[in-house]
Design a protein around this motif. Structure first.
Motif, short mmCIF file in Angstrom:
data_model
loop_
_atom_site.label_atom_id
_atom_site.label_comp_id
_atom_site.label_asym_id
_atom_site.label_seq_id
_atom_site.Cartn_x
_atom_site.Cartn_y
_atom_site.Cartn_z
N ILE A 260 -13.50 -47.36 55.25
CA ILE A 260 -14.18 -47.78 54.02
C ILE A 260 -14.95 -49.08 54.24
CG2 ILE A 260 -12.26 -49.12 53.05
CD1 ILE A 260 -14.77 -46.88 51.14
N CYS A 261 -14.42 -49.98 55.07
CA CYS A 261 -15.13 -51.24 55.33
C CYS A 261 -16.44 -50.99 56.08
CB CYS A 261 -14.24 -52.19 56.12
SG CYS A 261 -12.91 -52.94 55.15
N ILE B 13 -12.99 -53.84 47.80
CA ILE B 13 -12.16 -52.85 48.48
C ILE B 13 -10.88 -52.69 47.67
CG2 ILE B 13 -10.95 -52.21 50.58
CD1 ILE B 13 -13.91 -52.31 51.00
N GLU B 14 -10.55 -51.47 47.29
CA GLU B 14 -9.37 -51.23 46.48
C GLU B 14 -8.52 -50.11 47.06
OE1 GLU B 14 -10.33 -50.46 42.43
OE2 GLU B 14 -11.14 -52.46 42.04
N LEU B 15 -7.20 -50.29 46.98
CA LEU B 15 -6.26 -49.25 47.38
C LEU B 15 -5.94 -48.42 46.14
CD1 LEU B 15 -4.37 -48.06 49.55
CD2 LEU B 15 -2.64 -49.73 48.82
N VAL B 16 -6.32 -47.15 46.18
CA VAL B 16 -6.15 -46.27 45.03
C VAL B 16 -4.82 -45.54 45.06
CG1 VAL B 16 -7.11 -44.27 43.81
CG2 VAL B 16 -8.65 -45.95 44.87
N GLU B 17 -4.43 -45.06 46.25
CA GLU B 17 -3.20 -44.28 46.38
C GLU B 17 -2.63 -44.50 47.77
OE1 GLU B 17 -1.94 -39.55 46.69
OE2 GLU B 17 -3.82 -40.11 45.70
N MET C 95 -8.60 -44.95 49.52
CA MET C 95 -9.18 -46.26 49.25
C MET C 95 -10.62 -46.07 48.80
SD MET C 95 -7.71 -48.70 52.32
CE MET C 95 -8.01 -50.19 51.37
N ARG C 96 -11.09 -47.04 48.02
CA ARG C 96 -12.48 -46.99 47.59
C ARG C 96 -13.09 -48.38 47.74
NH1 ARG C 96 -13.06 -46.72 40.98
NH2 ARG C 96 -12.05 -48.72 40.50
N GLY C 97 -14.42 -48.42 47.83
CA GLY C 97 -15.11 -49.68 47.97
C GLY C 97 -16.55 -49.59 47.53
#
Length: 278
Positions: free
Chosen positions: A165-166, A106-110, A118-120
């Motif tokens: 996203i989760c 899980i990543e915070l993009v902006e 967020m993307r995952g």
């Protein structure tokens, strides 16, 4: 055929046996629940549990058992979980940490006050999934922004994006508590589009009206709308049934005021049921 054989043939067939493994699993869960409740009774008296759990061993038990299904130890469950309107919910940071502990990314993009991306992706997967939450999207969903959305919009946007996203990436990890607490709590629920000011029984009875308009209920010639000759423009009064209900305490003045407001505005306003939190 001997006598012993005949007797055995006449014995009623035994009911199908319950699988030992299924019985053992249920018995184990019941034992765990009893043990969790014993622990909860002690913890509920301490300051080591969140305020919402303090003095409530039943909710602590439920939180511990839910956390066990998610793979969380008891104290971590209490620090990571809230019960919102009867629904157990992980806080956003705990949800993110739980998913990452299973190897998913899980990543915070902006992130800003107006936008969060967020993307995952699942463990071993090549493709990323992406979600975007904007302040406009939140306002549209919630019917307006208030409370924490006004005070800390960046945090609330991250919480919303985290929950979405989760669930997309690791629904199997979160089946016991699929929503973040920030998605379910009172700061994230739409409020009524209109509301009635608090009223008293005296106001409903007309006791606080202009004296020239029949202010004293008991001094009014036509005490109720059922009385012959009653003129609502001169002495507006309630019906005999309404007056009796108020005397018996079976009518909630606030609910009556809300109903009157609904009739005047052409819609039915949300009414909070006492004790339900809904």
């Amino acid at each position: 055929m001997g006598e012993l054989t005949v007797r055995e043939d006449n014995v009623p067939a035994a009911p199908p046996a319950v699988p030992a493994q299924e019985l053992t699993a249920l018995a184990q869960w019941a034992h765990d629940a009893q043990q969790a409740h014993t622990i909860a009774q002690s913890l509920s008296k301490t300051q080591f549990v969140p305020k919402s759990f303090n003095g409530n061993p039943d909710n602590i038990t439920a939180a511990i058992l839910t956390g066990q299904e998610l793979g969380l130890p008891p104290m971590a469950s209490l620090r990571s979980m809230d019960i919102i309107y009867g629904v157990p919910a992980l806080r956003a940071h705990a949800m993110r940490g739980l998913v990452q502990s299973h190897g998913h990314e899980i990543e915070l993009v902006e992130s800003s006050d107006t936008r969060c991306v967020m993307r995952g992706r699942r463990k071993g997967a090549a493709d990323w999934q992406r979600v975007t939450w904007t302040i406009d999207r939140a306002a549209k969903l919630l019917g307006g922004l208030k409370d924490q959305w006004v005070k800390q919009p960046t945090t609330m946007l991250i919480a919303r994006a985290t929950g979405e996203i989760c669930r997309l990436v690791a629904a199997d990890v979160l089946y016991a508590a699929p929503y973040a607490a920030e998605e379910l709590d009172g700061t994230g629920r739409p409020g009524p589009t209109y509301s009635a000011a608090p009223v008293t029984a005296g106001e409903i009875l007309g006791e606080e009206d202009d004296p020239g308009n029949g202010a004293d209920f008991f001094a009014c010639e036509h005490k109720t709308t059922d009385a012959p000759g009653h003129d609502p423009n001169v002495c507006p009064r309630i019906s005999e049934a309404q007056w009796q209900a108020l005397r018996d305490g079976s009518v909630d003045p606030d609910a009556e005021a809300a109903a009157q407001l609904a009739e005047e505005t052409g819609g039915w306003p949300p009414v909070r049921k006492p004790g339900s939190g809904a």
